[in-house]
Design a protein around this motif. Sequence first.
Motif, mmCIF file in Angstrom:
data_model
loop_
_atom_site.group_PDB
_atom_site.id
_atom_site.type_symbol
_atom_site.label_atom_id
_atom_site.label_comp_id
_atom_site.label_asym_id
_atom_site.label_seq_id
_atom_site.Cartn_x
_atom_site.Cartn_y
_atom_site.Cartn_z
ATOM 1 N N UNK A 1 0.759 -1.211 -0.074
ATOM 2 C CA UNK A 1 -0.168 -0.036 -0.147
ATOM 3 C C UNK A 1 0.910 1.249 -0.007
ATOM 4 N N UNK A 2 1.933 1.256 0.908
ATOM 5 C CA UNK A 2 2.612 2.524 1.221
ATOM 6 C C UNK A 2 3.483 2.823 -0.297
ATOM 7 N N UNK A 3 4.101 1.540 -0.704
ATOM 8 C CA UNK A 3 5.047 1.963 -1.813
ATOM 9 C C UNK A 3 4.220 2.207 -2.994
ATOM 10 N N UNK A 4 3.166 1.588 -3.333
ATOM 11 C CA UNK A 4 2.254 1.870 -4.475
ATOM 12 C C UNK A 4 1.849 3.237 -4.351
ATOM 13 N N UNK A 5 1.378 3.753 -3.333
ATOM 14 C CA UNK A 5 1.077 5.287 -3.352
ATOM 15 C C UNK A 5 1.990 5.885 -3.440
ATOM 16 N N UNK A 6 3.114 5.740 -3.003
ATOM 17 C CA UNK A 6 4.307 6.495 -3.134
ATOM 18 C C UNK A 6 4.615 6.585 -4.767
ATOM 19 N N UNK A 7 4.753 5.313 -5.274
ATOM 20 C CA UNK A 7 5.102 4.859 -6.808
ATOM 21 C C UNK A 7 4.197 5.713 -7.666
ATOM 22 N N UNK A 8 2.772 5.939 -7.384
ATOM 23 C CA UNK A 8 1.762 6.565 -8.187
ATOM 24 C C UNK A 8 1.727 8.188 -7.994
ATOM 25 N N UNK A 9 2.117 8.403 -6.660
ATOM 26 C CA UNK A 9 2.122 9.845 -6.431
ATOM 27 C C UNK A 9 3.438 10.670 -7.123
ATOM 28 N N UNK A 10 4.333 9.995 -7.677
ATOM 29 C CA UNK A 10 5.424 10.645 -8.091
ATOM 30 C C UNK A 10 5.180 10.820 -9.669
ATOM 31 N N UNK A 11 4.147 10.239 -10.233
ATOM 32 C CA UNK A 11 3.824 10.590 -11.743
ATOM 33 C C UNK A 11 3.079 11.878 -11.626
ATOM 34 N N UNK A 12 3.245 12.662 -12.875
ATOM 35 C CA UNK A 12 2.521 13.832 -12.839
ATOM 36 C C UNK A 12 1.161 13.773 -12.432
ATOM 37 N N UNK A 13 0.550 14.789 -11.562
ATOM 38 C CA UNK A 13 -0.872 14.417 -11.415
ATOM 39 C C UNK A 13 -1.794 14.779 -12.251
ATOM 40 N N UNK A 14 -1.556 15.416 -13.417
ATOM 41 C CA UNK A 14 -2.189 15.394 -14.689
ATOM 42 C C UNK A 14 -2.193 14.417 -15.619
ATOM 43 N N UNK A 15 -1.455 13.384 -15.304
ATOM 44 C CA UNK A 15 -0.955 12.250 -16.238
ATOM 45 C C UNK A 15 -2.448 11.681 -16.605
ATOM 46 N N UNK A 16 -3.200 11.412 -15.657
ATOM 47 C CA UNK A 16 -4.628 10.639 -16.092
ATOM 48 C C UNK A 16 -5.360 11.527 -17.151
ATOM 49 N N UNK A 17 -5.555 12.954 -16.797
ATOM 50 C CA UNK A 17 -6.186 13.913 -17.560
ATOM 51 C C UNK A 17 -5.458 13.891 -18.877
ATOM 52 N N UNK A 18 -4.392 13.884 -18.933
ATOM 53 C CA UNK A 18 -3.869 13.856 -20.352
ATOM 54 C C UNK A 18 -3.859 12.524 -21.143
ATOM 55 N N UNK A 19 -3.868 11.590 -20.457
ATOM 56 C CA UNK A 19 -4.097 10.238 -21.268
ATOM 57 C C UNK A 19 -5.819 10.155 -21.716
ATOM 58 N N UNK A 20 -6.556 10.813 -20.927
ATOM 59 C CA UNK A 20 -8.056 10.799 -21.264
ATOM 60 C C UNK A 20 -8.055 11.934 -22.461
ATOM 61 N N UNK A 21 -7.268 12.847 -22.461
ATOM 62 C CA UNK A 21 -7.309 13.720 -23.255
ATOM 63 C C UNK A 21 -6.695 13.317 -24.841
ATOM 64 N N UNK A 22 -6.061 12.140 -24.666
ATOM 65 C CA UNK A 22 -5.658 11.477 -25.798
ATOM 66 C C UNK A 22 -6.731 10.430 -26.343
ATOM 67 N N UNK A 23 -7.847 10.132 -25.657
ATOM 68 C CA UNK A 23 -8.618 9.487 -26.074
ATOM 69 C C UNK A 23 -8.761 8.114 -25.152
ATOM 70 N N UNK A 24 -8.147 7.953 -24.077
ATOM 71 C CA UNK A 24 -8.146 6.691 -23.359
ATOM 72 C C UNK A 24 -9.437 6.669 -22.361
ATOM 73 N N UNK A 25 -9.868 5.564 -22.184
ATOM 74 C CA UNK A 25 -11.064 5.365 -21.305
ATOM 75 C C UNK A 25 -10.443 5.294 -19.817
ATOM 76 N N UNK A 26 -10.837 5.352 -19.125
ATOM 77 C CA UNK A 26 -10.738 5.578 -17.364
ATOM 78 C C UNK A 26 -9.838 4.073 -17.321
ATOM 79 N N UNK A 27 -10.161 2.883 -17.795
ATOM 80 C CA UNK A 27 -9.296 1.825 -17.447
ATOM 81 C C UNK A 27 -8.054 1.854 -18.250
ATOM 82 N N UNK A 28 -8.154 2.352 -19.510
ATOM 83 C CA UNK A 28 -6.779 2.431 -20.397
ATOM 84 C C UNK A 28 -5.974 3.421 -19.694
#
Lengths: 343, 230
Positions: free
Chosen positions: B116-143
């Motif tokens: 839990x702790x290391x996964x949270x740390x791993x995902x938090x170091x990715x840009x917080x806008x990453x998911x929005x940007x992927x959506x903005x390229x056509x990705x579904x939530x799962x993708x």
Amino acid sequence: MTSRSVTSRSVTSRSVTSRIGCRDLRVSAHGRELLQVPELDVAAGEVLAVLGPNGAGKSTLLRALGHLGGLHRGGDVLLDGRPAGSRDLRSAVAAVLQRPILRHGTVAANAATGLQLRGVGRGEARRRSAPWLDALGVGHLATRPARTLSGGEAQRVAIARALAVSPRVLLLDEPFAGLDATTRADLLADLRVVLDGLDTATVLVTHDRDEAVALAGRTALLVAGRIRQLGATERVLDRPVDVDCARLVGFTNVLPPAVTGRPDVCVARPEHCSAVNGRPAGLRIPGTVRRVVPLGGGTRVDVDTAAGTLACLAPGSDAPPPGHAAVVTVADQHLRRVCEPAR
Amino acid sequence: MDVLLDGLTQALSLLFSGDRETWAITLLTLRVSLAATAVAALVGVPLGAAIALGAFPGRRLLLAAANTGMGLPPVVVGLVVTVLLWRSGPLGGFGLLYTPTAMVVAQAVIATPVVVALVAAALQQVDPEFLVQMQGLGATRVRALLALGAEARLPLLAAAMAAFGAVVSEVGAAQMVGGNIAGQTRVLTTAAVLATSRGEFGLAIAFGLVLLLLAFAVNLVVTLAGQRPR
């Protein structure tokens, strides 16, 4: 399609040609309304600039139009004149954000990301995205790791990545904000050429009116979550309707009726105001020089007057010294009449 | 020094002579610890992702709890699980105490906070806008989420390796809930403890070396998979 359009309540004559638009679009957060746009339409092949100060809701508008991120939305986003869901928008829209968020891997792999997220195979995606890297002048960087790029190069890759999916709608969220002047001018010129050849509806959000001039046929002015003015870019930038809009497009000197003796509030651009005595006059406002700031190729003189501090921008280094009396003059042709601030 | 050398030779001979008991112990160790890591990942990855990406009350409290849980003493976990699985305990009816399943349960409890702790740390170091940007390229939530996982795959694999390392090397919980029953619940760590207590230092060192080799082999496979060029 025509018969359905006629029966649909929200369709107006304009939205028949509209590619992306909205009706009664509202976004709120923590009970506060951030954005309210009753109507907006952008046609295929058109670039609309949305100009606004920081915090006006520009990015919020862009994200609401693309159903991006978790916003509390109300109202409809229209695609081809019909209310669209997130699924429709995912396949139609590509977005470029302020920071170019690239993934680990090479430039070529990054450019292919959008197509791959849409289910295109890796080889096919790379083949189809490569020409867009060339079009944006970064084809020679294809094998470089994306993390080694400069800010301008990375943003070019991000734009190529968005264009590679052949989006029907392109959303640009201040993509030039972090770039130096030269890099930005080059990228704007390149992007203009690319967009001119496409049938994509583009919405560009920015706080820089030069970007609107360079790319957009029409410009909307967004202040405090509402569109105050919308029209041809030249017209909007030259004829602001109220004081907020005037400040936004560079008419930063506001002259109230009490000072000018005229019935309306007048506004003027600093570059049209002079503090050097003896210039041919229209309106004359006396005051005291507060400070003189030499700029590259010109001088800015701030003068304290009854209308507050007025900025005068003139070429050359001619300026009265601080503390001296000066008269700010503006030719009548450069004055614009506007409404009072709507507060 | 002689003791160490003896241990080394004994370890090699045990492994390469195909000593059946040693192999059985090694395989059970691998099975229990991998299963526990898998269970911890199943529970911990969604929880860690929710902490990293979500916005819900108690989020930071949960993260602090997970960070604390990374240092959970295996003996305490073993004790609690033992009490729960004790014949007269609340879960005694399942008859799981002194079985490999009970060891998996206890080790999963140890590994979950790590994940839990290391996964949270791993995902938090990715840009917080990453998911929005992927959506903005056509990705579904799962993708978009899969792309996020791919982006953070190295720290995510590190989380898995840390969890495996924590459980394969612990002895307290395995001893308590497993009971170190020969042929049933004896793993490398408990076998090493028993051998040491009997004064069979060579054998104990042999088990220790096998444990090290095992951990190295697992981590090598994961590391090679993660570092594969794309």
